[in-house]
Write an enzyme that holds these catalytic residues in place. Sequence first.
Site, PDB file in Angstrom:
ATOM      1  N   LYS A 121      -4.572  -5.446  -7.572  1.00  0.00           N
ATOM      2  CA  LYS A 121      -5.117  -4.282  -8.292  1.00  0.00           C
ATOM      3  C   LYS A 121      -4.041  -3.525  -9.066  1.00  0.00           C
ATOM      4  O   LYS A 121      -4.236  -3.176 -10.237  1.00  0.00           O
ATOM      5  CB  LYS A 121      -5.802  -3.326  -7.310  1.00  0.00           C
ATOM      6  CG  LYS A 121      -7.043  -3.871  -6.636  1.00  0.00           C
ATOM      7  CD  LYS A 121      -7.740  -2.827  -5.783  1.00  0.00           C
ATOM      8  CE  LYS A 121      -6.969  -2.445  -4.553  1.00  0.00           C
ATOM      9  NZ  LYS A 121      -6.913  -3.542  -3.549  1.00  0.00           N
ATOM     10  N   THR A 122      -2.923  -3.251  -8.407  1.00  0.00           N
ATOM     11  CA  THR A 122      -1.885  -2.435  -9.044  1.00  0.00           C
ATOM     12  C   THR A 122      -1.330  -3.137 -10.280  1.00  0.00           C
ATOM     13  O   THR A 122      -1.171  -2.520 -11.339  1.00  0.00           O
ATOM     14  CB  THR A 122      -0.764  -2.128  -8.042  1.00  0.00           C
ATOM     15  OG1 THR A 122      -1.295  -1.312  -6.994  1.00  0.00           O
ATOM     16  CG2 THR A 122       0.378  -1.383  -8.710  1.00  0.00           C
ATOM     17  N   GLU A 165      -7.387   1.989 -10.263  1.00  0.00           N
ATOM     18  CA  GLU A 165      -7.603   1.101  -9.131  1.00  0.00           C
ATOM     19  C   GLU A 165      -8.833   1.563  -8.371  1.00  0.00           C
ATOM     20  O   GLU A 165      -9.077   2.754  -8.225  1.00  0.00           O
ATOM     21  CB  GLU A 165      -6.398   1.120  -8.193  1.00  0.00           C
ATOM     22  CG  GLU A 165      -5.188   0.421  -8.754  1.00  0.00           C
ATOM     23  CD  GLU A 165      -4.112   0.211  -7.705  1.00  0.00           C
ATOM     24  OE1 GLU A 165      -4.464  -0.055  -6.537  1.00  0.00           O
ATOM     25  OE2 GLU A 165      -2.924   0.297  -8.066  1.00  0.00           O
TER      26      GLU A 165
END
Length: 464
Positions: A121-122, A165
């Site tokens: 996600k990051t 996110e």
Amino acid sequence: MAPGLPTAMDRPHFIGIGGAGMSGIAKILAQRGAEVAGSDARDSATADSLRALGATVHIGHDAAHLASDASCVVVSSAIRADNPELARATELGIPVVHRSDALAALMGGLRPIAVAGTHGKTTTTSMLAVTLAALGLDPSYAIGGDLDVPGSNALHGAGDIFVAEADESDRSFHKYAPEVAIVLNVELDHHANYASMDEIYESFEIFAGKVVPGGTLVISADQAGAVELTKRVRDLGELKVVTYGESEDADLRIHKITARGLTSEVTVLLDGKLLTFTVSVPGRHYAGNAVAALAAGIALGIPSRNLAGALKSYTGVKRRLQLKGEAAGVQVIDSYAHHPTEMTADLEAMRSAAGESRILVLFQPHLFSRTQELGTEMGQALALADSSVVLDIYPAREDPIPGITSTLIIDAARAAGAEVRAAGDKDEAVREIAGMAKPGDLVLTMGAGDVTDLGPRILADLSK
């Protein structure tokens, strides 16, 4: 132009303001003009970056830190009920807002892109934020890690796009209503909140159902959990599903990935034409993240060639295969990987970049519950390294579980043929890993806890 302050968030107090998710929301509120205050367990560069924006940051948790005129108190799922500031908020009747509700309020009136998945996600959120900024679209973003400078995990932009996110760990990603949602992968994790894959699938189905009518779900065509989720959501209302990956039936198909040291050249097949671009991180895992970002940008109506050209502006994010330095001919690289799939992906990426060089890993397991469920798989992943040193488990928010220690991982690694040893403390770990390193080796500090602090210490030992 981006909207102003959400209702009743003009004087917010954040408990745990230095956390990756919490600090991002606090920064955006401060940039929108709120009088932000909060507390954290220890001082940090993140706290300094918040102070630079005018926020008041207290160190330590104390009821006296909460101003009586605070408009709300923002918490994450990690904040325990007996926190003195939370108890004081209840006494004063100050509204308590979960981090996800605060983030959802910040997205109001904008075009949100929510990035979900067990891992990646990051990186993907960062790629999107940097790419959209390079195209002059000035997006707002909230990322679970810093870009290549401290304190750069969030920004209030003047454009109409908000990239964030979407955290599945506590089901808080159900709060968002994105125009574009990305699902990178679906795997069993966060064992304190999910008892089975069925619960995970159900949670991701709810998330997909939150996409606005006519919106787009971008989802992997390669990862088994994502493929199963695609089958489950294909008939959801007006949802448009776009798949990406190396699979032959992917809508946006990865045609070729060419490793070039610590970068990759990626070629995709889109509408019958080949499109090639460069990603400044190595490995198939990160190349897939970049293609997911490309697909999300296309879903927003941005020309694919513009996106491909701008993706090279991404130069990495802290703790995601971040080069910390070099000493005595040894490169020290920091990896946030703590789930077996992430560990495998990062080690395979480094193997493709390392050539004949050895890969040495200093690994710190994260959470007792994760080690209990996935410790064997973590050990098997470490077999991809030439040699490893394993620290004690980093507990974060958890209490110990009887019988669950790093030995579970070490035994599994040795059973898989790995050369691995235990470290009784961090000083011993630094001595061990620096002592075994030779010129040309790559050393990875790996894990989601404070193992990241050991990179500079390893470099210092190597310099001796």
